[in-house]
Write an enzyme that holds these catalytic residues in place. Structure first.
Site, PDB file in Angstrom:
ATOM      1  N   HIS A  49       1.794  -9.181 -13.877  1.00 47.63           N
ATOM      2  CA  HIS A  49       2.216  -9.437 -12.496  1.00 47.63           C
ATOM      3  C   HIS A  49       2.538 -10.917 -12.279  1.00 47.63           C
ATOM      4  O   HIS A  49       3.565 -11.253 -11.681  1.00 47.63           O
ATOM      5  CB  HIS A  49       1.130  -9.003 -11.511  1.00 47.63           C
ATOM      6  N   HIS A  60       0.602  -2.261  -3.142  1.00 48.93           N
ATOM      7  CA  HIS A  60       1.585  -1.271  -3.556  1.00 48.93           C
ATOM      8  C   HIS A  60       2.714  -1.140  -2.535  1.00 48.93           C
ATOM      9  O   HIS A  60       3.858  -0.888  -2.907  1.00 48.93           O
ATOM     10  CB  HIS A  60       0.913   0.081  -3.784  1.00 48.93           C
TER      11      HIS A  60
END
Length: 419
Positions: free
Chosen positions: A389, A254
């Site tokens: 992703h 993150h």
């Protein structure tokens, strides 16, 4: 002997883009897109979930922009599923976590929450499909942004509430950084699709709270769990550190994702004719450099352990595919925007790692999880749920740096955006 293109090179990215699209195309089910197993087959005993359906709709919208055959039809299928299928709550508005009433949905029905996380992905899917010109996408985007506006956006806090019960009567006694990070991505995509820079300014407010505020104050480690008053909860889920959405500790992936999003945000502000705060650049550098230094091979083996504690000791050592995907995207973005040869070297290193360990040359797609020795594992994630992703990672370096990935694939249609 024919030389194979190097991982991360444009030729390699283009081939991997085709392969990922082909693998993902098998995910279509009647009510959206399903969860794929390691061989690329839909898992029959899992319900259709909003976040998976939305992320795959986004992927197929991007694939349509890239000219992949049938991608437009798949994107349209996702838009219809989100706009009028059983995932949408026709009675109360918004979206269920999963199709209600499905025999596989029992656990989801018992929780019956409406979370910010899946709703941000509905916005992202609708925005990307709008950029791709898919029918019904603009209407879906308007609906999704209306739900965000009415129920999730907290103007006083400058961030999202986390979740509600089905009828929007009570909100969860928790606030989360993960859903707000994805709100930044979704809001930038919405602004790119509509020209409404109110969403750009809201993305800036979220980033200012969580990055320039919380992460900077914690030495570029980001506590992700908070009280409703936004007090950090550093011990949250200490007893369940491998939670797939709310793990204990600092999540290196993150930090890398945030570093990239800050620079997409800087571009968005420039295109909106608004001032770009200097901290967007300095904080992006700091997040990236600390994540790379602390996270890569933190336990002595190549790869990024999923989580670290507050002293940077690995907690969950499994390697997630999305982390290295975001690492390559962050390295490219910072190199493109800020320029350093050091980050270019990391870009190459991480793509070679992904190609060697995560790309599944036997069955297609990427192994979503590896053990510390680089072998496929399923302790946190089973199967290969989606390609969000990985597909973005192979597309981003082939386009231009824009507020959104979809917008970056259309460099000639937006004034001032050049290849």
């Amino acid at each position: 002997m024919t030389a194979h293109p190097a991982p991360g090179s444009l030729a390699w990215l283009r081939q991997e883009e085709h392969d990922l699209y082909a693998f993902a195309s098998a995910s279509a089910v009647a009510d959206g897109f399903g969860w794929l197993d390691p061989r690329g087959e839909v898992v029959a005993d899992r319900p259709t979930e909003t976040w998976i359906c939305a992320r795959m709709t986004h992927v197929f919208a991007l694939a349509d922009l890239r000219g992949e055959p049938r991608a437009g039809r798949l994107a349209d299928h996702g838009v219809r599923a989100l706009a009028s299928g059983p995932l949408r709550d026709a009675e109360h508005g918004g979206w269920h976590e999963a199709v209600p009433g499905d025999p596989a949905s029992q656990d989801h029905d018992q929780r019956a929450r409406k979370g910010a996380y899946p709703h941000t992905f509905v916005v992202l899917a609708a925005a990307s499909a709008t950029v791709a010109g898919r029918p019904g996408a603009r209407e879906l985007l308007k609906q999704a942004l209306g739900v965000i506006e009415e129920h999730f956006w907290d103007e006083e806090a400058g961030a999202l509430r986390e979740s509600w019960d089905r009828s929007w009567n009570s909100t969860e006694d928790y606030r989360g950084a993960n859903s707000n990070m994805h709100a930044v991505e979704a809001f930038l995509a919405a602004a790119d699709a509509t020209g409404d820079h109110r969403w750009t300014r809201r993305a800036l407010r979220i980033a200012q709270r969580l990055v320039h505020g919380v992460a900077r104050e914690h030495g570029w480690r980001l506590p992700e769990h908070f009280t409703p008053g936004w007090q950090a909860l550093p011990d949250y889920n200490r007893d369940r550190p491998d939670h797939p959405f709310r793990p204990f500790g600092s999540t290196t992936g993150h930090l890398l994702e945030w570093s990239r999003l800050l620079l997409h945000l800087a571009v968005a502000l420039e295109e909106a004719g608004e001032a770009v705060p200097a901290w967007l650049h300095t904080d992006a550098r700091a997040l990236f450099d600390h994540a790379a230094e602390r996270g890569w091979a933190a336990d002595g083996s190549d790869g990024f352990p999923y989580t670290l504690d507050w002293s940077d000791t690995p907690v969950v050592r499994e390697r997630m595919h999305w982390v290295v995907a975001e690492a390559t995207m962050a390295a490219w973005t910072l190199g493109h925007r800020l320029g350093t040869t050091k980050r270019a070297g990391l870009y190459d290193r991480w793509w070679h790692y992904a190609a060697r360990y995560h790309v599944d040359t036997d069955h297609g797609g990427w192994h979503h999880e590896l053990d510390p020795e680089g072998r496929p594992a399923d302790g946190v994630w089973s199967g290969k749920p989606d390609t969000y992703h990985a597909y973005q990672a192979v597309l981003l370096p082939q386009g231009v740096l824009a507020p959104s990935v979809a917008g970056g694939l259309l460099p000639t249609t937006i004034p001032g955006r050049t290849p």
